[in-house]
Design a protein around this motif. Structure first.
Motif, PDB file in Angstrom:
ATOM      1  N   LYS A  89       1.117   3.642  -7.524  1.00 46.86           N
ATOM      2  CA  LYS A  89       1.015   2.859  -6.292  1.00 46.86           C
ATOM      3  C   LYS A  89       2.324   2.116  -5.995  1.00 46.86           C
ATOM      4  O   LYS A  89       2.796   2.095  -4.852  1.00 46.86           O
ATOM      5  CB  LYS A  89      -0.141   1.873  -6.383  1.00 46.86           C
ATOM      6  CG  LYS A  89      -0.370   1.105  -5.114  1.00 46.86           C
ATOM      7  CD  LYS A  89      -1.586   0.218  -5.205  1.00 46.86           C
ATOM      8  CE  LYS A  89      -1.718  -0.545  -3.888  1.00 46.86           C
ATOM      9  NZ  LYS A  89      -2.915  -1.292  -3.782  1.00 46.86           N
ATOM     10  N   ARG A  90       2.906   1.515  -7.022  1.00 48.64           N
ATOM     11  CA  ARG A  90       4.187   0.817  -6.841  1.00 48.64           C
ATOM     12  C   ARG A  90       5.261   1.767  -6.331  1.00 48.64           C
ATOM     13  O   ARG A  90       6.027   1.431  -5.430  1.00 48.64           O
ATOM     14  CB  ARG A  90       4.641   0.181  -8.149  1.00 48.64           C
ATOM     15  CG  ARG A  90       3.882  -1.050  -8.525  1.00 48.64           C
ATOM     16  CD  ARG A  90       4.420  -1.619  -9.823  1.00 48.64           C
ATOM     17  NE  ARG A  90       3.605  -2.726 -10.270  1.00 48.64           N
ATOM     18  CZ  ARG A  90       3.413  -3.049 -11.530  1.00 48.64           C
ATOM     19  NH1 ARG A  90       3.998  -2.351 -12.497  1.00 48.64           N
ATOM     20  NH2 ARG A  90       2.654  -4.070 -11.853  1.00 48.64           N
ATOM     21  N   GLU A  92       4.817   4.568  -4.737  1.00 54.29           N
ATOM     22  CA  GLU A  92       4.493   4.967  -3.369  1.00 54.29           C
ATOM     23  C   GLU A  92       4.948   3.899  -2.375  1.00 54.29           C
ATOM     24  O   GLU A  92       5.508   4.220  -1.331  1.00 54.29           O
ATOM     25  CB  GLU A  92       2.987   5.195  -3.217  1.00 54.29           C
ATOM     26  CG  GLU A  92       2.484   6.468  -3.836  1.00 54.29           C
ATOM     27  CD  GLU A  92       0.985   6.604  -3.787  1.00 54.29           C
ATOM     28  OE1 GLU A  92       0.518   7.758  -3.804  1.00 54.29           O
ATOM     29  OE2 GLU A  92       0.262   5.573  -3.758  1.00 54.29           O
ATOM     30  N   GLU A  93       4.709   2.636  -2.719  1.00 59.65           N
ATOM     31  CA  GLU A  93       5.098   1.542  -1.838  1.00 59.65           C
ATOM     32  C   GLU A  93       6.612   1.463  -1.665  1.00 59.65           C
ATOM     33  O   GLU A  93       7.097   1.067  -0.606  1.00 59.65           O
ATOM     34  CB  GLU A  93       4.559   0.209  -2.372  1.00 59.65           C
ATOM     35  CG  GLU A  93       3.062   0.077  -2.216  1.00 59.65           C
ATOM     36  CD  GLU A  93       2.486  -1.132  -2.930  1.00 59.65           C
ATOM     37  OE1 GLU A  93       3.226  -1.841  -3.648  1.00 59.65           O
ATOM     38  OE2 GLU A  93       1.258  -1.352  -2.798  1.00 59.65           O
ATOM     39  N   LYS A 125      -4.229  13.176  -6.568  1.00 60.38           N
ATOM     40  CA  LYS A 125      -3.014  12.545  -6.051  1.00 60.38           C
ATOM     41  C   LYS A 125      -1.844  13.520  -6.059  1.00 60.38           C
ATOM     42  O   LYS A 125      -0.988  13.477  -5.187  1.00 60.38           O
ATOM     43  CB  LYS A 125      -2.640  11.334  -6.922  1.00 60.38           C
ATOM     44  CG  LYS A 125      -3.409  10.097  -6.572  1.00 60.38           C
ATOM     45  CD  LYS A 125      -2.556   9.302  -5.650  1.00 60.38           C
ATOM     46  CE  LYS A 125      -3.051   7.899  -5.526  1.00 60.38           C
ATOM     47  NZ  LYS A 125      -2.652   7.347  -4.250  1.00 60.38           N
TER      48      LYS A 125
END
Length: 127
Positions: A89-90, A92-93, A125
């Protein structure tokens, strides 16, 4: 539903098989830092041990050890999954998509088969 393994309870075959899988699981668990798949394989052996233990009454002394180690390994694998998904997630951000792919592929090393829920999450994913 997983069928119970075939073994002869009367001659102690089920107990021997259950204990053998437990011993393999212990070795894998104790060496989990050496290879990503060791914790996953330990859980697989513990699950097999539990299947053999289902056929045995009264339960052998090591049954509680199998149950406790199963909880410990499951908790550990869940934590690894959570950390992996957080790192994904990090990345991706930060739009670091190569790092996302690398993290997902690395995560799959920990879960080589669909027995754990993280495997499906990582595969989804990745695709």
């Amino acid at each position: 539903m997983v069928p119970l393994p075939k073994c002869d309870v009367r001659n102690g075959e089920c107990t021997r098989e259950a204990h053998q899988h437990f011993e393999v699981a212990e070795k894998l668990w104790n060496t989990r830092q050496l290879a990503a798949t060791n914790a996953y394989n330990a859980l697989s052996n513990l699950n097999t041990s539990m299947l053999f233990l289902e056929a045995i009454e009264p339960k052998p002394d090591f049954t509680r050890s199998v149950q406790q180690m199963t909880r410990d390994v499951e908790k550990y694998l869940d934590q690894v999954c959570s950390k992996t998904m957080l790192q994904v997630k990090r990345n991706e951000e930060m739009q670091n998509y190569q790092a996302v792919v690398n993290e997902l592929k690395n995560g799959l090393l920990w879960y080589p088969g669909p027995d754990h829920s993280c495997y499906g999450r990582l595969k989804d994913k990745l695709s």
